[in-house]
Design an enzyme around this catalytic site. Sequence first.
Site, PDB file in Angstrom:
ATOM      1  N   ARG A   1      -1.225  -1.597  -6.708  1.00 55.86           N
ATOM      2  CA  ARG A   1      -1.546  -3.047  -5.687  1.00 55.86           C
ATOM      3  C   ARG A   1      -2.109  -3.558  -7.211  1.00 55.86           C
ATOM      4  O   ARG A   1      -2.103  -4.766  -6.854  1.00 55.86           O
ATOM      5  CB  ARG A   1      -2.117  -2.105  -4.397  1.00 55.86           C
ATOM      6  CG  ARG A   1      -2.301  -3.472  -3.579  1.00 55.86           C
ATOM      7  CD  ARG A   1      -2.448  -2.774  -1.940  1.00 55.86           C
ATOM      8  NE  ARG A   1      -3.007  -3.167  -1.722  1.00 55.86           N
ATOM      9  CZ  ARG A   1      -2.539  -4.481  -0.666  1.00 55.86           C
ATOM     10  NH1 ARG A   1      -1.195  -4.447  -0.532  1.00 55.86           N
ATOM     11  NH2 ARG A   1      -3.091  -4.930   0.634  1.00 55.86           N
TER      12      ARG A   1
ATOM     13  N   ARG B   1       0.827  -1.362   0.263  1.00 60.05           N
ATOM     14  CA  ARG B   1      -0.133  -0.222   0.150  1.00 60.05           C
ATOM     15  C   ARG B   1       0.410   1.447   0.206  1.00 60.05           C
ATOM     16  O   ARG B   1       1.617   1.621   0.708  1.00 60.05           O
ATOM     17  CB  ARG B   1      -1.160  -0.106   1.043  1.00 60.05           C
ATOM     18  CG  ARG B   1      -2.128  -1.113   1.125  1.00 60.05           C
ATOM     19  CD  ARG B   1      -2.429  -1.350   2.992  1.00 60.05           C
ATOM     20  NE  ARG B   1      -3.811  -2.189   2.767  1.00 60.05           N
ATOM     21  CZ  ARG B   1      -2.771  -2.946   3.368  1.00 60.05           C
ATOM     22  NH1 ARG B   1      -1.666  -3.480   3.978  1.00 60.05           N
ATOM     23  NH2 ARG B   1      -3.904  -4.706   3.456  1.00 60.05           N
TER      24      ARG B   1
ATOM     25  N   TYR C   1      -9.353 -10.319  -7.707  1.00 63.49           N
ATOM     26  CA  TYR C   1      -8.385 -10.393  -8.168  1.00 63.49           C
ATOM     27  C   TYR C   1      -8.502 -11.244  -9.007  1.00 63.49           C
ATOM     28  O   TYR C   1      -7.382 -11.327  -9.744  1.00 63.49           O
ATOM     29  CB  TYR C   1      -7.216  -9.682  -7.417  1.00 63.49           C
ATOM     30  CG  TYR C   1      -6.945  -8.558  -7.268  1.00 63.49           C
ATOM     31  CD1 TYR C   1      -6.792  -7.454  -7.687  1.00 63.49           C
ATOM     32  CD2 TYR C   1      -6.777  -8.950  -5.306  1.00 63.49           C
ATOM     33  CE1 TYR C   1      -6.615  -6.132  -6.595  1.00 63.49           C
ATOM     34  CE2 TYR C   1      -6.600  -6.980  -4.691  1.00 63.49           C
ATOM     35  CZ  TYR C   1      -6.525  -6.356  -5.077  1.00 63.49           C
ATOM     36  OH  TYR C   1      -6.747  -5.072  -4.819  1.00 63.49           O
TER      37      TYR C   1
ATOM     38  N   HIS D   1      -3.567   3.071  -6.004  1.00 60.42           N
ATOM     39  CA  HIS D   1      -3.025   1.850  -6.003  1.00 60.42           C
ATOM     40  C   HIS D   1      -3.468   1.261  -6.742  1.00 60.42           C
ATOM     41  O   HIS D   1      -3.336  -0.103  -6.428  1.00 60.42           O
ATOM     42  CB  HIS D   1      -4.657   1.956  -4.958  1.00 60.42           C
ATOM     43  CG  HIS D   1      -4.789   1.495  -3.975  1.00 60.42           C
ATOM     44  ND1 HIS D   1      -4.427   1.032  -3.273  1.00 60.42           N
ATOM     45  CD2 HIS D   1      -5.951  -0.317  -3.794  1.00 60.42           C
ATOM     46  CE1 HIS D   1      -4.975   0.222  -1.934  1.00 60.42           C
ATOM     47  NE2 HIS D   1      -5.818  -0.486  -2.949  1.00 60.42           N
TER      48      HIS D   1
ATOM     49  N   LYS E   1      -2.006  -3.109   8.403  1.00 65.78           N
ATOM     50  CA  LYS E   1      -2.762  -2.752   9.534  1.00 65.78           C
ATOM     51  C   LYS E   1      -2.787  -3.471  10.199  1.00 65.78           C
ATOM     52  O   LYS E   1      -2.414  -4.612  10.150  1.00 65.78           O
ATOM     53  CB  LYS E   1      -3.972  -3.236   8.011  1.00 65.78           C
ATOM     54  CG  LYS E   1      -4.341  -2.198   6.673  1.00 65.78           C
ATOM     55  CD  LYS E   1      -5.652  -2.172   6.466  1.00 65.78           C
ATOM     56  CE  LYS E   1      -6.226  -1.114   5.162  1.00 65.78           C
ATOM     57  NZ  LYS E   1      -7.370  -1.568   4.788  1.00 65.78           N
TER      58      LYS E   1
ATOM     59  N   HIS F   1      -3.384  -9.183   3.014  1.00 69.37           N
ATOM     60  CA  HIS F   1      -5.113  -9.347   3.673  1.00 69.37           C
ATOM     61  C   HIS F   1      -5.559 -10.374   4.624  1.00 69.37           C
ATOM     62  O   HIS F   1      -4.868 -11.750   4.514  1.00 69.37           O
ATOM     63  CB  HIS F   1      -6.203 -10.108   2.287  1.00 69.37           C
ATOM     64  CG  HIS F   1      -5.733  -8.844   1.450  1.00 69.37           C
ATOM     65  ND1 HIS F   1      -6.490  -9.186  -0.196  1.00 69.37           N
ATOM     66  CD2 HIS F   1      -6.186  -7.526   1.532  1.00 69.37           C
ATOM     67  CE1 HIS F   1      -6.390  -8.537  -0.935  1.00 69.37           C
ATOM     68  NE2 HIS F   1      -6.276  -7.298  -0.131  1.00 69.37           N
TER      69      HIS F   1
END
Length: 300
Positions: A249, A149, A281, A246, A173, A272
């Site tokens: 990514r 990111r 994706y 983005h 995250k 993720h």
Amino acid sequence: MNSQENCIDLFLEYLQIEKNYSQLTVESYKAALEEFFIFINNEGIEQFERVTYQDIRIYLTNAYKKKLSRKTIAKKISALRSFYRFLLRERLVHENPFQLVSLPKQDKRIPKFLYSQELEELFHLSDESTPSGQRDQALLELLYGTGIRVSECCSLKLSDIDLSLGTVLVYGKGKKQRYIPIGSYAQGALELYLSQGRQQLLSKGKDEHSFVFANQKGGPLTSRGVRYILTALIKKASGTLHIHPHMFRHTFATHLLNEGADLRSVQELLGHSSLSSTQVYTHVSKDQLRNSYMSHHPRA
């Protein structure tokens, strides 16, 4: 301070300390809670305990009237559901009225990604004889080569990059750590930038810092700075590219899957927490569809 405001503060503290949520996520939750706080006060509801399912229906009706997107409304519901779950845990309420609320169905949008020829054009735009050009090239190669990111990229420090192993340590995250291979092109661009351009950019600033990427004034590069760099590069391009940071990514994930990488590996690389986030994706590029059709359809 009244009890409602105290409950919100306790919850935000819980998100930061126990859940390790990023400041951006905490701010998003805070905004949703403050908006709901204003709503219930306008409705004459003095305690979170007294909020009913019918009150929530009115709140959501108002949100839809503002023509907010389904995604935005879903985020608000999710934040408030988590808040009431926390209040339940702390025995500050006896039930979670948001448990009865279903999230609005999301529009299934295929993430936009770059084709190989578009990437090639981008990779030839930076002037690598200049410090900023070396930085821009390293930035492009790293974003595409790792799929990190933009916020993760801007947070990278020199100690996070191991050029001898060809890996980068990323804090994602929830402060989750993951190692990602850099790739030869990104490694070459980084080695040039770190050995030359970075020091020249840093010499323009007042204070030394350990962040990998520096802006024109020598300070740490921000997400806004990355967008500015991309915009400037695109102006040099011959075509009419519309790129946001983005997209690198999205492109990273799409190209890996199109070339046969397994979903679990891509999930790990992207950081993720759930496989469903990665499955978006698994779409096939138009080029692949065309090639498949031309190769296999009897009347092609």
